[in-house]
Design a protein around this motif. Sequence first.
Motif: not given
Length: 398
Positions: A338-355, A360-362
């Motif tokens: 449960l905790v692994r699913t919780s943090y992995m799903v939200l952590g997966a936004t790292g690709s989109v957000a960093t891109g 926008f800022f380099g």
Amino acid sequence: MRLWSYNNAVLAACTLAFFATMAARLAISPVVPTISSEFGVSNGAIGAALTGMWLAYALSQFPSGLLGDRIGERAVIMIAIVGTAVMSVLLALSPGYALFFTGAIALGIMAGLHYSVATSLLTRTFRKTGMAIGIHSAGAPLAGIVTPIAVGSIGAILGWRYAVAFGAFVAVPTAIFFYALVRPTPPSRPDTAITDRLKTGPIFKLLARPPILITGLLALVGAFVWQATASFLPTFLVEYHSYSEPQAGILFSVYFVVQGIAQPGIGRLSDWVGRYPAAILATLVGVVSYALFVWASSAILLTMATMMAGVAMSWGAALLPKFMDHLSAEERGAGFGLVRTSYMVLGATGSVATGMIADFFGWGAAFLLLAVLLAGMSAVMMLALRYVSSISARAFPE
């Protein structure tokens, strides 16, 4: 630990299983252009299939824990390995994009059944779990070293279908090895229906426990940085430092090599000095690493930054056992899933957000943000240690 004990055999089998399930997922990326060309779709369409695969992988962590509690860890890990082999073959035989997309998601589900249950099995098997989980986690970076080279060569010679089938080539002997080596494991909750454990009240109550909540938030941030690094480190080196793609690929391999070596070390250190102190060391190394990525220009310093990033992204070898420290034996399978699913799903936004930040800022701003996030992780863990120390001092005055 004795070298040839049954416990070590279980550890070796679980690590090889993690290698196999990771290799199958990584086998697609090196041949994306060829796949998109044959199916007549864009690279973005294949990327959508990969995103679906990784999301399915994250979401299957919790159900895998429930299943492990009901039928035993060995059975679930066998399903994961055999399912990975089958789905790799189906992907390789896909006649069109629709079936390929479906197969990629199914592969993510099958591969995702492994990690949480294997971690529960290792926690049951070993007293000092940090080093065991660290060695087990090293299966992923090892796959990151071997798979792109093997799949790239196979794809160039035989075509993308044989390259994708590499996952089955690895998974089939792994399944035989695991079945022969690991004894059947009794389920911890064989008489409890899975549906009875999906009630939201107990789920939120478990996630809201302070040690679980704090460690989960730390793991979320760490997963965000890991995902961003795995997605964009080669691109960053090419676009920000003007490296060639082969040069960036070599450093990316170095990153995986160091991560594979560092994870057992960080895990063992967490057994000796505590989970948070070991994780603090890893994240502080990461702060220096990502700052160096932005401000350094020489090849030597960038190589050092890459190696330090490999150490930093070994934080999980210290933090993941922390979850197990605060879960009872009956909770570990489903609770950790449960905790692994919780943090992995939200952590997966790292690709989109960093891109998006890079757009926008380099790239400099994007990688400095990763350094700031790791600094925040370090600060939170230091505060947590200080709070625990003050509580202990009041409870046990000299």
